[in-house]
Write an enzyme that holds these catalytic residues in place. Structure first.
Site, PDB file in Angstrom:
ATOM      1  N   PRO A  88       0.816  -1.216   0.000  1.00 44.17           N
ATOM      2  CA  PRO A  88       0.000   0.000   0.000  1.00 44.17           C
ATOM      3  C   PRO A  88       0.854   1.273   0.000  1.00 44.17           C
ATOM      4  O   PRO A  88       0.345   2.359  -0.257  1.00 44.17           O
ATOM      5  CB  PRO A  88      -0.832  -0.098   1.285  1.00 44.17           C
ATOM      6  CG  PRO A  88      -0.350  -1.284   2.022  1.00 44.17           C
ATOM      7  CD  PRO A  88       0.573  -2.074   1.156  1.00 44.17           C
ATOM      8  N   ARG A 153      -2.955  -7.662 -20.745  1.00 44.17           N
ATOM      9  CA  ARG A 153      -3.863  -7.160 -21.787  1.00 44.17           C
ATOM     10  C   ARG A 153      -3.131  -6.366 -22.865  1.00 44.17           C
ATOM     11  O   ARG A 153      -3.630  -6.189 -23.958  1.00 44.17           O
ATOM     12  CB  ARG A 153      -4.979  -6.318 -21.158  1.00 44.17           C
ATOM     13  CG  ARG A 153      -5.884  -7.135 -20.251  1.00 44.17           C
ATOM     14  CD  ARG A 153      -6.824  -6.251 -19.468  1.00 44.17           C
ATOM     15  NE  ARG A 153      -7.757  -5.547 -20.314  1.00 44.17           N
ATOM     16  CZ  ARG A 153      -8.889  -6.068 -20.803  1.00 44.17           C
ATOM     17  NH1 ARG A 153      -9.224  -7.302 -20.497  1.00 44.17           N
ATOM     18  NH2 ARG A 153      -9.681  -5.355 -21.581  1.00 44.17           N
TER      19      ARG A 153
HETATM   20  N1  ADE Z   1      -0.948  -4.967   0.071  1.00 46.34           N
HETATM   21  C1  ADE Z   1      -1.914  -4.636   0.950  1.00 46.34           C
HETATM   22  N2  ADE Z   1      -2.694  -3.670   0.469  1.00 46.34           N
HETATM   23  C2  ADE Z   1      -2.214  -3.369  -0.779  1.00 46.34           C
HETATM   24  C3  ADE Z   1      -2.594  -2.440  -1.783  1.00 46.34           C
HETATM   25  N3  ADE Z   1      -3.633  -1.601  -1.627  1.00 46.34           N
HETATM   26  N4  ADE Z   1      -1.888  -2.407  -2.917  1.00 46.34           N
HETATM   27  C4  ADE Z   1      -0.824  -3.233  -3.083  1.00 46.34           C
HETATM   28  N5  ADE Z   1      -0.419  -4.118  -2.160  1.00 46.34           N
HETATM   29  C5  ADE Z   1      -1.102  -4.190  -1.015  1.00 46.34           C
END
Ligand code: ADE
Length: 254
Positions: A88, A153
């Site tokens: 994230p 894709r």
């Molecule tokens: N791991 C946990 N949440 C994530 C997200 N939003 N994007 C990528 N990896 C993650």
């Protein structure tokens, strides 16, 4: 195009990868996906892949040794291709990033779990960090599937249509126009008359205007980068004068 995916949960990937477009792409040899279980690269008796964070605090951190061992034994050291960590904290994945990575012949994806991965993985192994949106999932497995799907894709032949993903919504910088199929009337709701007219010029114009309308209502930020003609601009000008922007298009509201 070859994907090397490093994860603690390879079984999560199989059902999705054995379905529809991605399954066909693999059967036709257009993409290859190798799943590597990070746990297989532990050297201790209990196959431990995580540990408590130095400095205390809650949660567990993925240990660096099995991740380095997995990536380096599959790819060599240093890895000859991009190594992407799904987290994230990464930059937000989008159409342009998917298209960029589709140019490579090989990509490595590392799926984080727990509170995160040891910082030395980010610093010394990973070349890019990607997030699929501003929310936290239980791990990087779903994000890795999202990234593999979106990139695949763009690989020639994966979509039947030769224009493929270059024709998708985001390629033109606009959201797509509304789609309809049979029946022409369902529960009294009719398909717009123009689509039944057989007049290809009118249909093309209607679709373009609907794409502009939709983008203007829902994602006006995209209009700044879209390639717009003089006709597009005058249509948008007319919209500005006659229509309020929908509240549902406001991305900051819930
Ligand atoms: N791991 C946990 N949440 C994530 C997200 N939003 N994007 C990528 N990896 C993650």
């Amino acid at each position: 195009m070859q994907f090397e995916i490093f994860t603690l949960f390879p079984e999560v990937f199989t059902p999705y990868l054995q379905t529809s477009i991605l399954q066909r792409a693999q059967q036709r040899g257009l993409i290859t996906i190798h799943l590597h279980n990070i746990r297989d690269y532990t050297t201790d008796k209990h196959h431990i892949t995580d540990d408590e964070p130095y400095g205390g605090g809650g949660g567990m951190v993925m240990k660096p040794e099995p991740i380095f061992a997995a990536v380096e034994s599959v790819l060599g050291s240093p890895p000859p291709c991009p190594v992407i960590l799904l987290t994230p904290q990464g930059r937000t994945f989008n159409y342009q990033i998917a298209r960029h990575y589709a140019q490579f012949t090989e990509l490595a994806l590392i799926c984080g779990r727990y509170e995160g991965v040891d910082e030395r993985v980010r610093e010394h192994l990973v070349s890019d960090e990607l997030s699929i949106g501003d929310y936290v999932l239980s791990g990087g497995e779903l994000p890795a599937l999202v990234v593999v799907d979106a990139i695949s894709r763009f690989v020639p032949g994966v979509l039947g249509d030769p224009e493929g993903a270059f024709d998708d919504s985001y390629a033109s910088g606009l959201l797509e126009y509304p789609h309809y199929t049979r029946p022409a009337e369902f529960r009294g709701w009719k398909v717009p008359e123009v689509l039944l007219s057989g007049d290809h010029g009118r249909i093309a114009r209607w679709r373009r205007e609907q794409a502009l309308l939709r983008t203007w209502q829902r994602r006006p930020d995209l209009l700044e980068k879209a390639a717009l003609s003089k006709d597009d601009w005058s249509f948008l000008e007319k919209l500005r004068q006659t229509q309020p922007i929908f509240a549902e298009g406001d991305q900051d509201e819930i």
